[in-house]
Scaffold this motif. Structure first.
Motif, short mmCIF file in Angstrom:
data_model
loop_
_atom_site.label_atom_id
_atom_site.label_comp_id
_atom_site.label_asym_id
_atom_site.label_seq_id
_atom_site.Cartn_x
_atom_site.Cartn_y
_atom_site.Cartn_z
N LEU A 222 50.44 -25.57 16.84
CA LEU A 222 49.23 -25.78 17.64
C LEU A 222 49.07 -27.27 17.88
CD1 LEU A 222 46.47 -24.79 18.84
CD2 LEU A 222 45.51 -25.10 16.54
N ILE A 223 48.92 -27.66 19.14
CA ILE A 223 48.81 -29.09 19.50
C ILE A 223 47.51 -29.32 20.24
CG2 ILE A 223 49.85 -30.98 20.80
CD1 ILE A 223 52.56 -29.62 20.43
N LEU A 224 46.66 -30.20 19.72
CA LEU A 224 45.40 -30.56 20.35
C LEU A 224 45.44 -32.05 20.70
CD1 LEU A 224 44.66 -28.67 17.55
CD2 LEU A 224 42.67 -28.31 18.98
N ALA A 247 54.94 -23.76 21.47
CA ALA A 247 53.73 -24.46 21.03
C ALA A 247 52.55 -24.14 21.94
CB ALA A 247 53.96 -25.97 21.00
N ARG A 248 51.38 -24.02 21.35
CA ARG A 248 50.13 -23.82 22.10
C ARG A 248 49.44 -25.16 22.23
NH1 ARG A 248 44.72 -21.86 20.17
NH2 ARG A 248 43.52 -21.52 22.07
N PHE A 249 48.99 -25.50 23.46
CA PHE A 249 48.40 -26.80 23.73
C PHE A 249 46.93 -26.64 24.10
CE2 PHE A 249 47.64 -30.47 26.66
CZ PHE A 249 47.82 -31.48 25.72
N VAL A 250 46.06 -27.41 23.44
CA VAL A 250 44.62 -27.33 23.67
C VAL A 250 44.08 -28.72 24.01
CG1 VAL A 250 42.37 -26.72 22.70
CG2 VAL A 250 44.41 -25.41 22.05
N PRO A 251 43.65 -28.97 25.25
CA PRO A 251 43.01 -30.24 25.59
C PRO A 251 41.60 -30.30 24.99
CG PRO A 251 43.85 -29.10 27.55
CD PRO A 251 43.83 -28.11 26.42
N LEU A 252 41.21 -31.48 24.55
CA LEU A 252 39.87 -31.70 24.00
C LEU A 252 39.13 -32.69 24.90
CD1 LEU A 252 40.79 -32.12 20.22
CD2 LEU A 252 39.88 -30.08 21.32
#
Length: 354
Positions: A222-224, A247-252
């Protein structure tokens, strides 16, 4: 909650400091620059992090060599040394399998460790991480001059009583920070390393390149990354996510490289973490549902008590949308179709008795 600080020896005899807090499945935080285990315990920036990460995990943190409570006068400050220090700390702590969290520079170290020890890392979580250091990003001559000037600024101004020099770094890490948080960041810089040590660490950070290793990561990842991160560009997070298989990518939505407890991105990070990292077998009600995360088990407990979504949200201090998302995952993992079936199954396994 209390903090236990311990020391171990690395491959070359250097003493490396690490700290253990909390209870539950192990979560290891890879080493990165600007840490001081003792000062972080009272920091308005890092204390909320320690508390949140330790809530459902046995958290292991460490000071990298040249930094914090670890030995500073060491011959070798390099990427290879940081990875081997992580190996030494994990072994000293007696951990076999664990989730590994890499923040900023720690992301690259975590990548390399996970590739070398795939049998030990169950999950990888990255925040503001990168696969390539600043000097590996095809820098222009102007960018190279800028990085050299930055090193000179640290060398001549880092240890001064006047915090003006250090504030340049503080505002880069925490553009949305309060005055108290910015002052604490400046104090952390002063305590974490000498000017000479900071320059050595930065030079090694600039040359990091784990692009090839990232493609060989085997565990769920998991990549944020903050959209407007001033320390590590958002594109570096996207690059890393494209390199790690699956990989799962989550923008913050934040400007801060270090997330602050008062901003929504801080809560979003921990919601994502709790949904991603499962509990160890045997956790929870007699280990009935080890496939559930700690947060999902909390939601299931409230479902079994007969609470509705609004009540669950109020009890756990989360939004109703987050409750609904957790319930969807719970139903899927328990192979039930509705709330009534979930209640029966949960109560038959010891939930809902509080």
């Amino acid at each position: 909650m209390n903090q236990q600080i311990r020391f171990c020896k690395s491959y070359d005899g250097a003493r490396i400091a690490y700290a253990v807090t909390g209870e539950g499945p192990p979560l290891v935080k890879a080493p990165h620059w600007l840490t001081h285990l003792e000062y972080e315990w009272e920091s308005p920036i890092w204390k909320p992090w320690i508390e949140a990460l330790s809530r459902a995990h046995t958290l292991l943190r460490m000071d990298e060599r040249g930094c914090g409570l670890s030995d500073r006068d060491v011959a070798d400050i390099s990427f290879e040394a940081w990875v081997r220090d992580l190996e030494a700390v994990v072994d000293a702590a007696g951990l076999d399998r664990f989730a590994l969290f890499g923040h900023s520079q720690g992301g690259a170290i975590a990548v390399e460790y996970a590739v070398r020890h795939p049998e030990r890392v169950t999950h990888l979580v990255f925040l503001g991480a990168y696969a390539r250091g600043s000097m590996q990003r095809d820098p222009t001559p102007q960018r190279i001059e800028e990085l050299q000037a930055l090193l000179k600024l640290v060398e001549v101004g880092w240890g001064r009583g006047d915090p003006s020099y250090r504030q340049i770094f503080s505002t880069g890490f925490l553009p949305g920070g309060t005055l108290e948080q910015l002052n604490s960041m400046s104090e952390l810089q002063l305590r974490s390393a000498t000017p000479e040590g900071a320059v050595r660490i930065m030079r090694s950070m600039f040359t990091v390149d784990v692009r090839e290793a990232a493609a060989r990561v085997k565990c769920p990842t998991l990549i944020l990354h903050a959209r407007r991160d001033r320390r590590v560009p958002f594109e570096e997070g996207r690059l890393l996510a494209g390199l790690v298989p699956g990989a799962r990518f989550v923008p913050l939505e934040t400007d801060n490289h270090i997330l602050l407890s008062q901003e929504p991105a801080f809560g979003q990070f921990f919601e994502e973490l709790e949904a991603f990292v499962p509990r160890a077998a045997g956790a929870g009600k007699a280990g009935a549902f080890p496939q559930l995360t700690a947060r999902e088990a909390e939601v299931l407990e409230r479902i079994a008590q007969g609470l509705d979504n609004a009540q669950i949200a109020a009890h756990l201090g989360i939004s109703e949308k987050t409750v609904r998302n957790n319930i969807t995952r719970i139903f899927d993992k328990l192979a039930v179709e509705n709330r009534s079936q979930a209640i029966v199954l949960a109560r038959n396994n010891g939930f809902g008795k509080a």
